[in-house]
Design a protein around this motif. Structure first.
Motif, PDB file in Angstrom:
ATOM      1  N   SER A   1      -1.941 -59.768  -2.082  1.00  0.00           N
ATOM      2  CA  SER A   1      -0.533 -60.165  -2.152  1.00  0.00           C
ATOM      3  C   SER A   1      -0.268 -60.904  -3.458  1.00  0.00           C
ATOM      4  O   SER A   1      -1.162 -61.526  -4.022  1.00  0.00           O
ATOM      5  CB  SER A   1      -0.160 -61.043  -0.963  1.00  0.00           C
ATOM      6  OG  SER A   1      -0.803 -62.282  -1.049  1.00  0.00           O
TER       7      SER A   1
ATOM      8  N   GLY B   1      10.106 -64.008  -7.109  1.00  0.00           N
ATOM      9  CA  GLY B   1       9.950 -64.917  -5.974  1.00  0.00           C
ATOM     10  C   GLY B   1       9.736 -64.252  -4.627  1.00  0.00           C
ATOM     11  O   GLY B   1       9.574 -64.939  -3.625  1.00  0.00           O
ATOM     12  N   ARG B   2       9.716 -62.917  -4.565  1.00  0.00           N
ATOM     13  CA  ARG B   2       9.528 -62.208  -3.297  1.00  0.00           C
ATOM     14  C   ARG B   2       8.116 -61.628  -3.221  1.00  0.00           C
ATOM     15  O   ARG B   2       7.662 -60.965  -4.138  1.00  0.00           O
ATOM     16  CB  ARG B   2      10.548 -61.084  -3.147  1.00  0.00           C
ATOM     17  CG  ARG B   2      10.404 -60.360  -1.795  1.00  0.00           C
ATOM     18  CD  ARG B   2      11.398 -59.269  -1.599  1.00  0.00           C
ATOM     19  NE  ARG B   2      12.712 -59.850  -1.376  1.00  0.00           N
ATOM     20  CZ  ARG B   2      13.808 -59.138  -1.234  1.00  0.00           C
ATOM     21  NH1 ARG B   2      13.756 -57.826  -1.312  1.00  0.00           N
ATOM     22  NH2 ARG B   2      14.963 -59.728  -1.033  1.00  0.00           N
ATOM     23  N   GLU B   3       7.445 -61.877  -2.102  1.00  0.00           N
ATOM     24  CA  GLU B   3       6.074 -61.413  -1.940  1.00  0.00           C
ATOM     25  C   GLU B   3       5.983 -59.886  -1.954  1.00  0.00           C
ATOM     26  O   GLU B   3       6.810 -59.198  -1.372  1.00  0.00           O
ATOM     27  CB  GLU B   3       5.481 -61.949  -0.633  1.00  0.00           C
ATOM     28  CG  GLU B   3       4.018 -61.577  -0.453  1.00  0.00           C
ATOM     29  CD  GLU B   3       3.404 -62.152   0.820  1.00  0.00           C
ATOM     30  OE1 GLU B   3       2.286 -62.659   0.738  1.00  0.00           O
ATOM     31  OE2 GLU B   3       4.065 -62.072   1.884  1.00  0.00           O
ATOM     32  N   MET B   4       4.958 -59.414  -2.657  1.00  0.00           N
ATOM     33  CA  MET B   4       4.668 -57.987  -2.728  1.00  0.00           C
ATOM     34  C   MET B   4       3.176 -57.798  -2.487  1.00  0.00           C
ATOM     35  O   MET B   4       2.422 -58.772  -2.441  1.00  0.00           O
ATOM     36  CB  MET B   4       5.012 -57.424  -4.112  1.00  0.00           C
ATOM     37  CG  MET B   4       6.465 -57.492  -4.480  1.00  0.00           C
ATOM     38  SD  MET B   4       6.742 -56.730  -6.100  1.00  0.00           S
ATOM     39  CE  MET B   4       6.472 -55.000  -5.696  1.00  0.00           C
TER      40      MET B   4
ATOM     41  N   ILE C   1       3.323 -62.707  -5.915  1.00  0.00           N
ATOM     42  CA  ILE C   1       4.752 -63.018  -6.023  1.00  0.00           C
ATOM     43  C   ILE C   1       5.120 -62.949  -7.503  1.00  0.00           C
ATOM     44  O   ILE C   1       4.625 -63.747  -8.304  1.00  0.00           O
ATOM     45  CB  ILE C   1       5.068 -64.413  -5.448  1.00  0.00           C
ATOM     46  CG1 ILE C   1       4.731 -64.440  -3.955  1.00  0.00           C
ATOM     47  CG2 ILE C   1       6.535 -64.781  -5.685  1.00  0.00           C
ATOM     48  CD1 ILE C   1       4.852 -65.802  -3.303  1.00  0.00           C
TER      49      ILE C   1
ATOM     50  N   VAL D   1      10.580 -56.107 -12.777  1.00  0.00           N
ATOM     51  CA  VAL D   1      10.927 -57.217 -11.898  1.00  0.00           C
ATOM     52  C   VAL D   1      12.383 -57.586 -12.133  1.00  0.00           C
ATOM     53  O   VAL D   1      12.804 -57.820 -13.266  1.00  0.00           O
ATOM     54  CB  VAL D   1      10.010 -58.438 -12.156  1.00  0.00           C
ATOM     55  CG1 VAL D   1      10.382 -59.595 -11.250  1.00  0.00           C
ATOM     56  CG2 VAL D   1       8.543 -58.047 -11.973  1.00  0.00           C
TER      57      VAL D   1
ATOM     58  N   LYS E   1      11.033 -58.110  -6.914  1.00  0.00           N
ATOM     59  CA  LYS E   1      12.051 -59.143  -7.126  1.00  0.00           C
ATOM     60  C   LYS E   1      11.356 -60.468  -7.352  1.00  0.00           C
ATOM     61  O   LYS E   1      10.364 -60.781  -6.689  1.00  0.00           O
ATOM     62  CB  LYS E   1      12.977 -59.245  -5.922  1.00  0.00           C
ATOM     63  CG  LYS E   1      13.902 -58.060  -5.768  1.00  0.00           C
ATOM     64  CD  LYS E   1      14.929 -58.298  -4.690  1.00  0.00           C
ATOM     65  CE  LYS E   1      15.871 -57.117  -4.607  1.00  0.00           C
ATOM     66  NZ  LYS E   1      16.886 -57.315  -3.578  1.00  0.00           N
TER      67      LYS E   1
ATOM     68  N   GLY F   1       7.225 -52.061  -2.042  1.00  0.00           N
ATOM     69  CA  GLY F   1       8.574 -52.599  -2.150  1.00  0.00           C
ATOM     70  C   GLY F   1       9.167 -52.674  -3.539  1.00  0.00           C
ATOM     71  O   GLY F   1       8.645 -52.148  -4.504  1.00  0.00           O
TER      72      GLY F   1
ATOM     73  N   ARG G   1       6.669 -63.619 -10.992  1.00  0.00           N
ATOM     74  CA  ARG G   1       7.162 -64.885 -11.524  1.00  0.00           C
ATOM     75  C   ARG G   1       8.026 -64.723 -12.774  1.00  0.00           C
ATOM     76  O   ARG G   1       8.695 -65.670 -13.185  1.00  0.00           O
ATOM     77  CB  ARG G   1       5.971 -65.789 -11.872  1.00  0.00           C
ATOM     78  CG  ARG G   1       5.068 -66.084 -10.713  1.00  0.00           C
ATOM     79  CD  ARG G   1       3.847 -66.915 -11.117  1.00  0.00           C
ATOM     80  NE  ARG G   1       3.093 -66.443 -12.268  1.00  0.00           N
ATOM     81  CZ  ARG G   1       2.165 -65.491 -12.236  1.00  0.00           C
ATOM     82  NH1 ARG G   1       1.876 -64.880 -11.102  1.00  0.00           N
ATOM     83  NH2 ARG G   1       1.517 -65.144 -13.334  1.00  0.00           N
TER      84      ARG G   1
END
Length: 130
Positions: free
Chosen positions: A98, A47-50, A100, A129, A45, A42, A102
């Motif tokens: 996983s 705060g978005r899980e990757m 996120i 990011v 971004k 993905g 920061r």
């Protein structure tokens, strides 16, 4: 290869004598080590899980034992590690973790593999990011 241990080069020394003269030459050959393939899923971004995936294939004709695999990325992923008891010849391992993001901006995720028969194996992936 199995007898080299953690050495990543071979040193050849040639010495010759003729009468009262002698000559020596040294050649160092650095061996190519396999790499880790590191990918992320993905768009990065804040705060978005990757997900980060590390893949390694044992290219040797012998098994690798007690293999440690680790990855981290400042502002992305805190240090994480896995131990594999055995990676058979020509076998592949895949590890997905996983995380996120920061911190905004250009970031790098790095993975490293270590075992007694294979050193200095690593891979990276760069991402931005937003």
């Amino acid at each position: 290869m199995v007898h080299l241990g953690s050495q990543n080069s071979l040193r050849f020394v040639l010495t010759g004598h003729s009468g009262d003269q002698s000559l020596s030459a040294i050649r160092v050959v650095t061996l190519q080590t396999p790499t880790l393939i590191v990918t992320v899923s993905g768009v990065a971004k804040i705060g978005r899980e990757m997900f980060a995936t590390v893949t390694f294939t044992n290219p040797f004709s012998y098994a690798l034992e007690n293999v440690y695999l680790a990855m981290e990325g400042p502002g992305l992923l805190y240090y994480a590690s896995r131990k594999y008891s055995l990676i058979p010849p020509m076998a592949s391992i895949t590890w997905t973790e996983s995380f996120i993001p920061r911190i905004l901006g250009s970031r790098r995720l790095i993975a490293a593999l270590d075992c007694s028969l294979l050193r200095q194996v690593w891979g990276t992936v760069d991402l931005i990011v937003i």
